[in-house]
Design a protein around this motif. Structure first.
Motif, PDB file in Angstrom:
ATOM      1  N   ILE A 177       0.804  -1.404   0.005  1.00 42.27           N
ATOM      2  CA  ILE A 177       0.314   0.092   0.273  1.00 42.27           C
ATOM      3  C   ILE A 177       1.214   1.124   0.171  1.00 42.27           C
ATOM      4  O   ILE A 177       2.091   1.302   0.873  1.00 42.27           O
ATOM      5  N   THR A 205      -7.761   2.823   3.223  1.00 43.26           N
ATOM      6  CA  THR A 205      -6.422   2.805   4.600  1.00 43.26           C
ATOM      7  C   THR A 205      -7.750   3.274   5.848  1.00 43.26           C
ATOM      8  O   THR A 205      -8.108   3.678   5.965  1.00 43.26           O
ATOM      9  N   LYS A 206      -6.279   3.225   7.507  1.00 45.50           N
ATOM     10  CA  LYS A 206      -7.340   2.945   8.238  1.00 45.50           C
ATOM     11  C   LYS A 206      -6.990   4.971   8.740  1.00 45.50           C
ATOM     12  O   LYS A 206      -7.988   5.761   8.960  1.00 45.50           O
ATOM     13  N   TYR A 207      -5.876   5.830   7.733  1.00 43.87           N
ATOM     14  CA  TYR A 207      -5.701   6.857   8.126  1.00 43.87           C
ATOM     15  C   TYR A 207      -5.090   7.661   6.987  1.00 43.87           C
ATOM     16  O   TYR A 207      -5.616   6.664   5.796  1.00 43.87           O
ATOM     17  N   PHE A 227      -3.706  10.706   5.051  1.00 43.21           N
ATOM     18  CA  PHE A 227      -2.398  11.348   5.382  1.00 43.21           C
ATOM     19  C   PHE A 227      -2.465  12.977   4.778  1.00 43.21           C
ATOM     20  O   PHE A 227      -2.798  12.350   3.287  1.00 43.21           O
ATOM     21  N   SER A 244      -4.071   6.309  -0.833  1.00 43.61           N
ATOM     22  CA  SER A 244      -3.778   5.270  -1.553  1.00 43.61           C
ATOM     23  C   SER A 244      -3.990   4.518  -2.267  1.00 43.61           C
ATOM     24  O   SER A 244      -5.094   4.827  -3.014  1.00 43.61           O
ATOM     25  N   TYR A 254      -3.315   6.547  20.221  1.00 42.44           N
ATOM     26  CA  TYR A 254      -2.535   7.012  18.956  1.00 42.44           C
ATOM     27  C   TYR A 254      -1.458   7.183  18.663  1.00 42.44           C
ATOM     28  O   TYR A 254      -1.170   7.104  17.836  1.00 42.44           O
ATOM     29  N   GLU A 295       0.713   4.427  18.246  1.00 41.66           N
ATOM     30  CA  GLU A 295       0.756   3.648  17.324  1.00 41.66           C
ATOM     31  C   GLU A 295       1.330   4.445  16.356  1.00 41.66           C
ATOM     32  O   GLU A 295       2.491   3.214  15.709  1.00 41.66           O
ATOM     33  N   TYR A 338       4.723   2.812  14.418  1.00 40.50           N
ATOM     34  CA  TYR A 338       4.936   2.619  13.159  1.00 40.50           C
ATOM     35  C   TYR A 338       6.535   3.513  12.880  1.00 40.50           C
ATOM     36  O   TYR A 338       7.079   2.680  12.040  1.00 40.50           O
ATOM     37  N   SER A 383       7.274   1.698   5.049  1.00 37.91           N
ATOM     38  CA  SER A 383       5.833   0.519   4.063  1.00 37.91           C
ATOM     39  C   SER A 383       5.355   0.303   5.651  1.00 37.91           C
ATOM     40  O   SER A 383       3.790   0.623   5.220  1.00 37.91           O
ATOM     41  N   TRP A 423       3.320   3.886   5.342  1.00 41.10           N
ATOM     42  CA  TRP A 423       1.736   3.413   4.578  1.00 41.10           C
ATOM     43  C   TRP A 423       0.666   2.403   4.343  1.00 41.10           C
ATOM     44  O   TRP A 423      -0.365   2.934   3.927  1.00 41.10           O
ATOM     45  N   ASP A 424       1.061   1.159   4.938  1.00 35.25           N
ATOM     46  CA  ASP A 424       0.201   0.356   5.555  1.00 35.25           C
ATOM     47  C   ASP A 424      -1.159   1.079   6.045  1.00 35.25           C
ATOM     48  O   ASP A 424      -2.656   1.134   5.504  1.00 35.25           O
ATOM     49  N   CYS A 425      -1.189   2.129   6.591  1.00 31.20           N
ATOM     50  CA  CYS A 425      -2.014   2.683   7.134  1.00 31.20           C
ATOM     51  C   CYS A 425      -2.563   3.949   6.940  1.00 31.20           C
ATOM     52  O   CYS A 425      -3.241   4.559   7.195  1.00 31.20           O
ATOM     53  N   GLY A 426      -1.799   4.354   6.052  1.00 34.25           N
ATOM     54  CA  GLY A 426      -1.904   5.423   5.422  1.00 34.25           C
ATOM     55  C   GLY A 426      -0.871   6.784   5.645  1.00 34.25           C
ATOM     56  O   GLY A 426      -1.989   7.898   5.145  1.00 34.25           O
ATOM     57  N   LEU A 427      -0.270   6.851   6.066  1.00 33.14           N
ATOM     58  CA  LEU A 427       0.382   7.787   7.135  1.00 33.14           C
ATOM     59  C   LEU A 427       1.675   7.789   6.221  1.00 33.14           C
ATOM     60  O   LEU A 427       2.475   6.999   5.004  1.00 33.14           O
ATOM     61  N   ASP A 428       2.462   9.135   6.206  1.00 31.90           N
ATOM     62  CA  ASP A 428       3.851   8.833   5.299  1.00 31.90           C
ATOM     63  C   ASP A 428       4.457   9.953   6.501  1.00 31.90           C
ATOM     64  O   ASP A 428       3.901  10.744   7.179  1.00 31.90           O
ATOM     65  N   TYR A 429       5.364  10.605   5.558  1.00 29.95           N
ATOM     66  CA  TYR A 429       6.518  11.795   6.375  1.00 29.95           C
ATOM     67  C   TYR A 429       7.091  12.549   4.646  1.00 29.95           C
ATOM     68  O   TYR A 429       7.575  11.573   4.271  1.00 29.95           O
ATOM     69  N   TYR A 441       4.477  13.276  11.442  1.00 35.49           N
ATOM     70  CA  TYR A 441       3.691  15.001  12.043  1.00 35.49           C
ATOM     71  C   TYR A 441       2.707  14.634  11.708  1.00 35.49           C
ATOM     72  O   TYR A 441       2.157  15.024  10.439  1.00 35.49           O
ATOM     73  N   ASP A 493      -0.015  18.012  11.882  1.00 38.42           N
ATOM     74  CA  ASP A 493       0.041  19.342  11.686  1.00 38.42           C
ATOM     75  C   ASP A 493      -0.430  19.790  13.269  1.00 38.42           C
ATOM     76  O   ASP A 493      -1.624  19.612  13.700  1.00 38.42           O
TER      77      ASP A 493
END
Lengths: 624, 624
Positions: free
Chosen positions: A459, A548-550, A552, A557, B440, B443, B447, B475, B478-484, B528, B530
């Motif tokens: 993903i 996806t759960k969230y 960003f 995704s 949260y 969590e 990740y 990875s 990303w699996d739960c829709g997050l990134d930086y 992060y 915001d």
């Protein structure tokens, strides 16, 4: 496979390199690139000049002949094949290895001072010309265009350029009419403020006009160029193909049309002079859009100030994102393809084990036979790689009588094959053992499978480029010191070229476009042990939105959905090397194969293949 | 933090952009890049021209001012900070987002026909000049060098260029003498057949001569250039620094030396004319080697035919691979640094929880105080990022009185800090909660930790470039829709710049050199939100050979060894999101912290910090 003896040919080539009949001044080196005048990867026999001069007939490679040397650059897929096919006159330059010089560096190291390096300006892409010309100039040499192709001058029995009938695709296949594609293209042209767009890639011409051909084996394209203006459409194409009433009807050649949709048909060979005329008639600020991979000859036809060059054309990008009609067609094609492969593998299991009479060629022919029984089958999408034992380690192997090996219960069998159906293009690799695989073979296969799953189940954010996913496919192999020397995936056309841009999954840093929902790529990690065996597991996968759960930055995704639905041999899997998640992936995938392909096998009354499918898709159980 | 009011300054700048006193013809746009004449990332106050004109003082950003507009390009680390620091005259251009135009595209869209775009030729790197000049030219505009820096003409209270004393490093720190470095450089020059090498980057000059300075805060460098010939060494440096007998001794200025090791000391400002003289005296085939990031002014001093440009210089590459003396120094520096942080976190835990009197600035100062107690401490290696709660989401935040927040038991605290010791450079980020983190927060932290471990524990073939590892760090997010929105790692110098090339770990496709044993990079994924919090976990890691079960093509494998040995707060970890392998990694890491840092805390008699370390490194237990 014995190498081609090239001593005499090289002698002749070196003569014409100095002959005032063909070159203004002698050239000290002559470059023979892989492509044709459209920078195609797969080419017609008349364009196989590099294979003619060297014997090496892989799909990628560049030959350079100097007065003293003959050298061939190719990539990891072809190291073994090239070494087998070329005689001692040739030096193999293994691209991707640390110590291999670039073509430019090598030329500079071997050429006498102030040399001229010749190349056919229609064959070399403009971006390559530029890079090479610059490197040579800075070392005191010159890259020069040689109008007459020097290989053609010594190729006495060169075949004719093909000119086969066209196939028309209606809206049920393409989803969008050629008129609407022209409208969309012109709107992209208006956005970039260009007045002309030159279509040079064969698959782009075919896609734009919703036509297909068979001038090049495996690739349903035809020799043509197009030049699209804001109010004009010029199609450069030869032969009596434009006399076919169905083609005339499809292109509305005889209808009363708004002038901006009226197609002017012109001879294929007139593209250069027509483009030069366009170039000469431009006013300041009028631009002509070309791919930066278009040939040097056509690029030069437009004065530099008027050129607008991009690595990917708007057609290339639009073509890559499949619409609903195309996606559904691809799904249908892959179902039919899976039916053929279930038949094949069932047949192989019965023939191979008891009789030992099936060779690589027989297996490949049988695969084609089963595919050809399916609706809308047109041809294969590439030369079938049917390889057993050590032949499997030759990454782009094609069985020929000299190398043809008999399948046995003692060797791993690798089949990489695909077809062109009117509704879609397939490309699938399965690696099977018909006896009892060794623990080591299973271990390697399982690492490859882990890599395949890591990509397929990945993903990733919208806007991610495919090359960022490549390492996922290698991680399990890397962990124990293994790897493979090719990329992980390529774009796949919709009843078009089996390799297409602008997306892909590779460790090579190339300017791939971001993955988008609707794009279709292959996922094909492998592992190869020279002299022993080859393993590859390849599915064609569709890029789809992922939940996806969230979410960003509200980017959304993506993930992949496998279009290929052919069982992965569980006998080759060391279940204990899989995580529970990977194990579930295999079981879910096999469940889907059962449901979708099972239903179609049932419908087609293919009972034995259905039995084979059910047996091959038994769920894995992980004991831990 | 209130924005800088720039209305009057922009008015003045727009006046000088038209003034015949400074420009031959009026310029319709003026570019203010981030760097100095050495393309440094961190710069002296006198070079902070972009911050002066805009208010935005992050480490990366380019300002462009036209008659109508003022725009600032910066990357994801600085979006919030730039938005806070700039007034309404400025438009923020968020690099890396899909819809953000490039500087060239933006200029073309806003400039009147046939515009001139000015820039200081000493500040713009030659490769950027080339790209921008080409893009502007193809749109009918011109990029022009403006000799006098236009910002300097309106900057009435511009500080003086610093000229601080030098520090000499002996063999016990550097492992190699400057003479041997010159010999190695000349051998690289001979390999490439160049006669001259121009050292333009400040850290390359410092490394080559085993000297350090303090002209730029945090970076132990000094303003200088060098030009190395096959038989000559010219060092361009100002001030009375060369009068210091120790420096003269170190450089053997007064010894009877073989002429090829005799250093000619020349004024800093004479580099251009000296280089022009070198350029004018070249015979055909004589080449001068420069970084393609050297300034346009210096690059132009050498006629084009004589230039040999590479993205990375041989010094940059040699400097990146640390020798045994440097590696041992880096280890020592990281042990001392960990001692300081154990003291700090122990102190914070005692102060923060009961009293609520510690602000971000106090915490940062305390961190510096503890570091300064360690042997061979020189200064910090960058401005400490001490941020709590929402400030943590400003990726390169630096606390100032206006934003200074009090640490509390309710917010996440992020500390990214490091120091220069005479034996090495450190850079470490830890994210802590002094109360009870939410599910949260745990969590997200977990990740990020999974990503950190995925890179740190990765095994990959020799010759792999760092950018191929970047996705491993993302990875799990990303699996739960997050990134930086920043890279994962950068090269780290050995008592030199905390950011150095040519290696790194980033999703950006840049031409990083392959990772090699001995290179040192950071591993710092983050997350992060915001307005809420920031999480980052950063270690400095050393590239080391990895033992693997197999060894494909005899290439060998690499992995990382953490040099940073500071506990990762287990309170923030959701153990059930970790695999057993990840859990073991954390426990092994903490065991090593206990052993190595524990012994040093013991040695230094820091009992309380030792107690804190023991408590923070209790093994995780995974219940599953």
């Amino acid at each position: 496979m014995s190498p081609k003896i090239t001593t005499e040919l090289l002698k002749q080539l070196r003569q014409v390199m100095k002959s005032p009949k063909y070159v203004q001044e002698p050239v000290q080196a002559y470059i023979v690139p892989s492509g044709d005048a459209h920078q195609s990867e797969y080419i017609a026999p008349c364009d196989c000049r590099r294979a003619f001069i060297s014997g090496f007939d892989g799909s990628a490679g560049t030959a350079i002949v100097t007065e003293q040397h003959a050298a061939m650059w190719t990539d990891g897929r072809y190291f073994l094949q090239a070494a087998h096919q070329m005689d001692n006159n040739w030096t193999l330059m293994k691209m991707g290895l640390k110590d291999t010089p670039t073509q430019e560096d090598w030329l500079v190291s071997v050429l006498p001072e102030g040399s001229k390096v010749g190349v056919d300006p229609f064959i070399i892409p403009a971006d390559q010309w530029k890079r090479m010309s610059k490197a040579l100039r800075s070392a005191g040499h010159d890259l020069v265009p040689v109008k007459e192709n020097l290989i053609d001058t010594i190729w006495t029995d060169c075949p004719q350029r093909p000119c086969k009938p066209l196939i028309m695709l209606d809206l049920s296949y393409t989803g969008v009419s050629w008129r609407d594609k022209i409208v969309a293209l012109r709107s992209k042209m208006a956005e970039r403020k260009v007045l002309w767009f030159v279509v040079t890639a064969l698959d782009e011409v075919a896609w734009l006009f919703n036509l297909r051909g068979s001038d090049v084996e495996y690739n349903p394209v035809f020799f043509a160029y197009a030049v699209i203006g804001m109010n004009t459409i010029r199609l450069f194409i030869d032969g009596d193909r434009m006399m076919d009433p169905a083609v005339r009807e499809h292109l509305q050649l005889d209808s009363t049309l708004e002038p901006e949709f009226k197609i002017q048909v012109m001879p294929y060979g007139s593209i250069l002079s027509e483009l030069q005329a366009v170039g000469a008639g431009l006013s300041p600020k009028e631009k002509v859009w070309l791919s930066d991979k278009a040939s040097y000859a056509l690029t030069e036809a437009i004065p530099k100030a008027y050129r607008y060059l991009t690595p990917y054309t708007p057609i290339c990008i639009a073509k890559a994102v499949k619409n609903a009609s195309e996606t559904e067609g691809m799904r249908r094609a892959h179902i039919k393809d899976a039916v053929a492969l279930c038949e094949l593998f069932n047949w192989l299991e019965k023939e191979v084990v008891p009789k030992g009479t099936v060779t690589e060629i027989i297996a490949a022919d049988k695969a084609e036979e089963f595919r050809s029984q399916q609706k809308d089958f047109v041809e294969l999408s590439f030369a079938t790689i049917s390889s057993t034992g050590p032949n499997g380690a030759i990454i782009h192997y094609k069985p020929v009588p000299e190398t043809n090996r008999t399948l046995s219960v003692n060797e791993i069998y690798l089949l990489d094959s695909g077809a062109q159906y009117k509704d879609g293009t397939t490309d699938v690799t399965r690696t099977m053992h018909f006896g009892t695989p060794s623990a080591y073979e299973k271990e390697c296969f399982t690492y490859v499978l882990k890599g395949h799953i890591a990509v397929s189940a990945a993903i990733f954010p919208n806007g991610t480029k495919g090359h960022l996913l490549d390492s996922f496919a290698r991680s399990a192999l890397w962990d124990c010191g293994l790897d493979y020397l090719h990329g992980t995936g390529h774009g796949v056309g919709s009843f078009l070229n089996v390799h297409e841009g602008p997306c892909g999954i590779s460790y090579k840093t190339f300017a791939d476009e971001p993955l988008e929902a609707g794009m279709i790529v292959s996922d094909e990690p492998g592992y190869y042990e020279d002299g022993s065996f080859g393993i590859r597991i390849e599915n064609v996968v569709l890029v789809i939105p992922a939940e996806t759960k969230y979410n960003f930055k509200n980017r959304g995704s993506l993930t992949f959905e496998p279009l290929t639905l052919v069982p992965i041999q569980t006998k080759m899997i060391d279940v204990n090397l899989l995580t529970q998640k990977e194990c579930n992936w295999v079981n879910d995938y096999h469940q889907k194969c059962r449901e979708v392909i099972g239903a179609e096998l049932e419908r087609q009354g293919r009972r034995e293949a259905l039995r084979w499918l059910i047996q091959e898709t038994e769920p894995l159980i992980r004991v831990q």
